[in-house]
Design a protein around this motif. Structure first.
Motif, PDB file in Angstrom:
ATOM      1  N   PRO A  40       0.832  -1.210   0.000  1.00 33.18           N
ATOM      2  CA  PRO A  40       0.000   0.000   0.000  1.00 33.18           C
ATOM      3  C   PRO A  40       0.866   1.258   0.000  1.00 33.18           C
ATOM      4  O   PRO A  40       1.966   1.272   0.573  1.00 33.18           O
ATOM      5  N   ASN A  41       0.364   2.300  -0.633  1.00 27.66           N
ATOM      6  CA  ASN A  41       1.059   3.577  -0.593  1.00 27.66           C
ATOM      7  C   ASN A  41       0.351   4.512   0.382  1.00 27.66           C
ATOM      8  O   ASN A  41      -0.614   4.134   1.051  1.00 27.66           O
ATOM      9  N   VAL A  42       0.806   5.741   0.449  1.00 28.60           N
ATOM     10  CA  VAL A  42       0.252   6.677   1.429  1.00 28.60           C
ATOM     11  C   VAL A  42      -1.218   6.972   1.145  1.00 28.60           C
ATOM     12  O   VAL A  42      -2.027   7.156   2.068  1.00 28.60           O
ATOM     13  N   LEU A  43      -1.609   6.984  -0.135  1.00 32.55           N
ATOM     14  CA  LEU A  43      -3.007   7.226  -0.473  1.00 32.55           C
ATOM     15  C   LEU A  43      -3.901   6.082  -0.002  1.00 32.55           C
ATOM     16  O   LEU A  43      -5.026   6.305   0.462  1.00 32.55           O
ATOM     17  N   THR A  44      -3.397   4.866  -0.107  1.00 35.14           N
ATOM     18  CA  THR A  44      -4.170   3.704   0.358  1.00 35.14           C
ATOM     19  C   THR A  44      -4.410   3.792   1.857  1.00 35.14           C
ATOM     20  O   THR A  44      -5.538   3.616   2.335  1.00 35.14           O
ATOM     21  N   PHE A  87      -1.383   2.735  11.856  1.00 32.98           N
ATOM     22  CA  PHE A  87      -0.493   3.892  11.695  1.00 32.98           C
ATOM     23  C   PHE A  87       0.961   3.495  11.948  1.00 32.98           C
ATOM     24  O   PHE A  87       1.864   3.895  11.195  1.00 32.98           O
ATOM     25  N   GLU A  88       1.179   2.703  12.982  1.00 33.14           N
ATOM     26  CA  GLU A  88       2.542   2.236  13.264  1.00 33.14           C
ATOM     27  C   GLU A  88       3.034   1.293  12.170  1.00 33.14           C
ATOM     28  O   GLU A  88       4.201   1.340  11.774  1.00 33.14           O
ATOM     29  N   GLU A  89       2.139   0.436  11.673  1.00 27.22           N
ATOM     30  CA  GLU A  89       2.509  -0.471  10.575  1.00 27.22           C
ATOM     31  C   GLU A  89       2.918   0.311   9.332  1.00 27.22           C
ATOM     32  O   GLU A  89       3.858  -0.064   8.616  1.00 27.22           O
ATOM     33  N   MET A  90       2.218   1.395   9.092  1.00 27.79           N
ATOM     34  CA  MET A  90       2.522   2.243   7.936  1.00 27.79           C
ATOM     35  C   MET A  90       3.938   2.788   8.018  1.00 27.79           C
ATOM     36  O   MET A  90       4.703   2.754   7.037  1.00 27.79           O
ATOM     37  N   LYS A  91       4.308   3.282   9.186  1.00 30.48           N
ATOM     38  CA  LYS A  91       5.653   3.847   9.350  1.00 30.48           C
ATOM     39  C   LYS A  91       6.724   2.763   9.280  1.00 30.48           C
ATOM     40  O   LYS A  91       7.806   2.982   8.720  1.00 30.48           O
ATOM     41  N   GLN A  93       5.966   7.130   4.395  1.00 33.12           N
ATOM     42  CA  GLN A  93       6.000   8.349   5.196  1.00 33.12           C
ATOM     43  C   GLN A  93       4.617   8.985   5.275  1.00 33.12           C
ATOM     44  O   GLN A  93       4.028   9.331   4.254  1.00 33.12           O
ATOM     45  N   PRO A  94       4.049   9.138   6.465  1.00 31.48           N
ATOM     46  CA  PRO A  94       2.735   9.798   6.571  1.00 31.48           C
ATOM     47  C   PRO A  94       2.814  11.249   6.115  1.00 31.48           C
ATOM     48  O   PRO A  94       3.837  11.912   6.296  1.00 31.48           O
ATOM     49  N   ASN A  95       1.738  11.740   5.545  1.00 35.18           N
ATOM     50  CA  ASN A  95       1.666  13.148   5.175  1.00 35.18           C
ATOM     51  C   ASN A  95       0.676  13.863   6.098  1.00 35.18           C
ATOM     52  O   ASN A  95       0.204  13.286   7.080  1.00 35.18           O
ATOM     53  N   LEU A 102       0.674  15.101  17.400  1.00 36.83           N
ATOM     54  CA  LEU A 102       0.858  16.518  17.051  1.00 36.83           C
ATOM     55  C   LEU A 102       2.326  16.918  17.152  1.00 36.83           C
ATOM     56  O   LEU A 102       2.847  17.647  16.300  1.00 36.83           O
ATOM     57  N   LYS A 103       3.005  16.430  18.203  1.00 40.12           N
ATOM     58  CA  LYS A 103       4.432  16.732  18.346  1.00 40.12           C
ATOM     59  C   LYS A 103       5.234  16.101  17.213  1.00 40.12           C
ATOM     60  O   LYS A 103       6.176  16.714  16.687  1.00 40.12           O
ATOM     61  N   GLU A 104       4.863  14.884  16.837  1.00 43.11           N
ATOM     62  CA  GLU A 104       5.562  14.205  15.741  1.00 43.11           C
ATOM     63  C   GLU A 104       5.358  14.961  14.433  1.00 43.11           C
ATOM     64  O   GLU A 104       6.281  15.055  13.616  1.00 43.11           O
ATOM     65  N   MET A 105       4.164  15.489  14.228  1.00 39.68           N
ATOM     66  CA  MET A 105       3.895  16.271  13.020  1.00 39.68           C
ATOM     67  C   MET A 105       4.827  17.471  12.927  1.00 39.68           C
ATOM     68  O   MET A 105       5.425  17.743  11.874  1.00 39.68           O
ATOM     69  N   LYS A 106       4.937  18.197  14.023  1.00 38.50           N
ATOM     70  CA  LYS A 106       5.788  19.390  14.015  1.00 38.50           C
ATOM     71  C   LYS A 106       7.254  19.024  13.837  1.00 38.50           C
ATOM     72  O   LYS A 106       8.019  19.784  13.243  1.00 38.50           O
ATOM     73  N   ALA A 107       7.650  17.844  14.321  1.00 39.99           N
ATOM     74  CA  ALA A 107       9.042  17.417  14.188  1.00 39.99           C
ATOM     75  C   ALA A 107       9.414  17.155  12.736  1.00 39.99           C
ATOM     76  O   ALA A 107      10.573  17.318  12.346  1.00 39.99           O
ATOM     77  N   VAL A 108       8.443  16.732  11.922  1.00 41.63           N
ATOM     78  CA  VAL A 108       8.719  16.446  10.514  1.00 41.63           C
ATOM     79  C   VAL A 108       8.249  17.597   9.614  1.00 41.63           C
ATOM     80  O   VAL A 108       8.050  17.411   8.413  1.00 41.63           O
TER      81      VAL A 108
END
Length: 753
Positions: A342-346, A368-372, A377-379, A403-409
């Motif tokens: 699967p890609n990020v869109l999936t 979500f953890e499986e995706m990473k 890479q989550p968008n 939210l913290k992870e979002m700001k980190a990336v």
């Protein structure tokens, strides 16, 4: 508005000029753009049927466009007036000035018809609907005739055209005694023009595809020939076929899009591509025809086209849009088993669908953890969906971590994610964290919207921090956020609950000064504030204003007024409101009857209370603790402890749990009957059930022992009232003043001993 009367309509030659021939079959749904019915019945004859009728030139021109650019819409929809942006702008110009009206002399003779060349030229002016360099934006103006422009004798069927040098940027026609000028405004710059680097690029389909789509829609009964012509033009250029199917979907012709795909399947000279299958699967998924979509998906392998992640995602998206999340998860698992990553869109499609429908939310954290872990890479969409999912599960710490992870990336949360978090934190009582998140949101450049402010205002109101809430409300406009109707309703309700009645009235007046029209919720909230403020006169005036504004009172409105009159002890006013409620077509509910019974209880009208009780039960309303207490209160005034006790026992047997007020009301009935021992016994029973006696309960016991002149036994309850009474609590202060002399004598004797 430019209007053409019958004589020009005849000149247009409905049956001679091809673009106007469609007017012979205009549906009865056609309306003039000024809102008047142009065609009152279906026309089956030539232009003779237009006698004594007026037609809007814009409506006629737009109808002509429909003939050249057909779609798969129904016959009535096909010839409906096309209210494009260009014609809407023109229409506004006409409404603002009477000088734009052009009309012929009503007594003029019928003019000869237009020839096809002039008709085509006239239609061309109105037929630019897609924009671009060749677009012509039209405006119709009435200009006085000059001597040089006087109409001359012309051959039959022609309109007088002035020399090009007179109007270099326009086309003009002489129309009776008036002059019709169609001005051409410069076309908007395209990305290829110089100095247009900031112009947003518009994706246009190729002309060859557009013509093929029009050809198909014009021959829906026999599409085979049109598709063969398209095959000759397109060949194996698969992107053209994709664009054709997408354009057909945009025009509402999904059935024809499927026929195009079937045509490609049946012709071996065309090599079917995987993205052609993805396109039609997406179209069918949006239409809800998932059976056909699944059939095409499974047939890809038989046709030698291996499904890729795009095909899987297209079908999964169709399942998600239709709420078939169980099938979506099954397809997702099958996808991974087949070795298709699967890609990020999936991931985003599945996570977003499950979040919206609250399906398998606990599994989304693991997904979500499986995706990473899979290296995807989550968008920002992924992160925002996960924040919403964690909030739905009340996993606020996990949401904060995301939210913290979002700001980190360097992927900032959007306004929706922040608002969702603030709203949920406020509801769960974590107001300080909500405020911190609100400040952080502004620091990161995410401007709060009205929903963000409304969520924080609600949170302040729940915590009783009314001053902070009012400061936030006042500062909204300074931050560039205009309060909406929901904001004003929230603030008025908060002020009413907090006793800030003057502030509630001020906000109510301010919203009207700023052009925000109150709705029924606003009026009801303000009526409730007036009732709590004991301003029944203002409440009645506001009710009249509400009716004058065209806002019909509902059952809540009448219940507010009924409760206010009942608490004021005005039985006549309460009964008048109760009758108005019924006359307005509303059926009294439990709140209505409870307000009425409690009023009778305060006044000691037990017979009236019993009649209201019987009527309430007859309507099917199930009594609650408030209604039971009202009935017992009506008995307690007269010391009817047996009737009160029977009501209390019925209350328990019906499954309604008694509260402190219920026990206190029964104690008062015992006290009025002089049965102080039974009252004390009931106090112990109440405390054994886990209820805590309040100052009202002890006040009832004070009056009971005083009535029985057993002051020494009741002195301990009197001392409790004196020690715990609020200085401005009027009932407690009255009770103390009434019995201070008798109980003061007990205190004096105790001191002497």
């Amino acid at each position: 508005m430019v209007m053409l009367n019958h004589s020009w309509a005849g000149a247009a030659s409905v049956h001679h000029a091809q673009p106007w021939s469609i007017l012979t079959s205009i549906s009865t749904s056609i309306h003039c753009c000024i809102g008047k019915n142009v065609v009152g019945r279906r026309l089956r004859t030539p232009h003779r049927s237009f006698a004594n009728r007026s037609f809007c030139i814009l409506c006629m021109a737009n109808s002509a466009m429909c003939a050249d650019d057909s779609s798969s819409r129904t016959q009535a929809q096909e010839f409906r007036v096309v209210k494009s942006k260009e014609t809407q702008d023109v229409r506004e110009d006409y409404v603002s000035t009477d000088k734009a009206l052009i009309s012929n002399d009503g007594n003029s003779a019928r003019e000869p018809s237009l020839n096809s060349a002039h008709t085509t030229e006239f239609k061309e002016v109105f037929s630019s609907r897609r924009g671009g360099q060749n677009s012509i934006t039209t405006s119709l103006l009435r200009k006085p005739l000059r001597q040089a422009d006087a109409p001359q004798e012309l051959p039959s069927g022609e309109l007088s055209k002035p020399a090009d040098k007179s109007l270099p940027d326009s086309k003009a026609f002489e129309l009776g005694n008036s002059r019709l000028v169609i001005k051409s405004k410069p076309a908007k710059a395209t990305p290829n023009d110089s100095g247009s680097s900031n112009v947003k690029k518009t994706k246009l389909i190729p002309e060859i595809v557009r013509k093929a789509v029009i050809d198909i829609l014009a021959h829906t009964d026999n599409m085979e020939e049109a598709l063969h012509r398209a095959l000759v033009s397109f060949g194996n250029r698969s992107t053209y076929w994709d664009q054709m199917m997408k354009e057909l979907e945009i025009r509402g012709a999904r059935r024809q899009a499927l026929q195009v795909f079937r045509f490609l399947q049946e012709h071996l000279e065309y090599e079917l591509k995987e993205h052609n299958c993805v396109t039609i699967i997406s179209i069918l998924g949006r239409e809800g025809k998932l059976g056909l979509a699944r059939e095409i998906f499974e047939g890809m392998s038989k046709a030698g086209v291996a499904p890729s992640v795009h095909a899987y995602t297209a079908l999964l998206s169709g399942y998600a849009k239709q709420g078939l999340l169980k099938e979506a998860w099954a397809l997702f698992e099958a996808m991974k088993e087949k070795g298709c990553s699967p890609n990020v869109l999936t991931y985003n499609t599945l996570i977003n669908a499950c979040t919206k429908r609250a399906y398998r939310l606990p599994d989304l954290v693991g997904l979500f953890e499986e995706m990473k872990q899979a290296g995807v890479q989550p968008n920002d969409i992924t992160y925002n969906c996960m924040v919403n999912a964690c909030v739905c599960l009340s996993l606020f710490d996990t949401a904060s971590q995301i939210l913290k992870e979002m700001k980190a990336v360097n992927c900032l949360p959007n306004v929706i994610s922040y608002t969702t978090m603030i709203n949920s934190l406020g509801r769960s009582g974590r107001l300080d964290e909500a405020v911190e998140l609100f400040e952080e949101m502004k620091e990161l450049g995410r401007s709060p919207n009205s929903w963000t402010y409304n969520s924080l205002l609600k949170a302040y109101a729940r915590e009783g921090r009314y001053e902070k809430a009012m400061c936030l409300f006042v500062g909204m406009e300074d931050e560039g956020c205009i309060p909406d109707l929901y904001t004003y309703n929230t603030v008025i309700d908060m002020c009413g609950r907090g006793g800030l009645f003057a502030e509630a009235e001020g906000v109510f007046l301010e919203m009207q000064r700023k052009g925000c029209t109150p709705d029924r919720v606003t009026y009801n909230t303000m009526l409730d504030a007036y009732s709590k403020w004991s301003r029944r006169g203002r409440a009645r005036d506001l009710l009249k204003t509400m009716k004058r504004a065209g806002c019909t009172p509902d059952l809540w409105t009448y219940n507010i007024l009924l409760d206010a009159a009942g608490k004021a002890g005005s039985a006549s006013e309460a009964m008048q409101i109760f009758h108005e409620l019924k006359a307005a077509g509303h059926s009294p509910n439990l709140v209505s009857f409870s307000a009425l019974i409690n009023m009778y209880g305060r006044l000691g009208y037990f017979e009236e209370a019993e009649r209201a009780w019987v009527e309430m039960r007859a309507t099917g309303c199930v009594p609650n603790a408030t209604a039971y207490c009202g009935l017992m209160n009506s008995y307690s005034h007269h010391g009817m402890y047996k009737a009160a006790l029977k009501t209390f026992e019925e209350m328990q047997s019906s499954g309604v749990v008694p509260d402190t007020r219920s026990y206190t009301t029964l104690m008062e009935a015992y006290g009025q009957a002089g049965r102080c021992d039974d009252a004390e016994r009931l106090l112990k029973q109440m405390e054994a059930e886990g209820f805590i006696a309040d100052i009202v309960t002890y006040g009832v016991l004070v009056k009971a022992f005083a009535k029985a002149e057993r002051y020494e036994e009741g002195f301990k309850y009197f001392e409790y009232v004196v020690q715990h009474a609020e200085p401005f609590h009027e009932p407690s202060q009255i009770l103390i003043s009434q019995h201070s002399a008798a109980y003061g004598e007990v205190r004096r004797k105790q001191v002497e001993q």
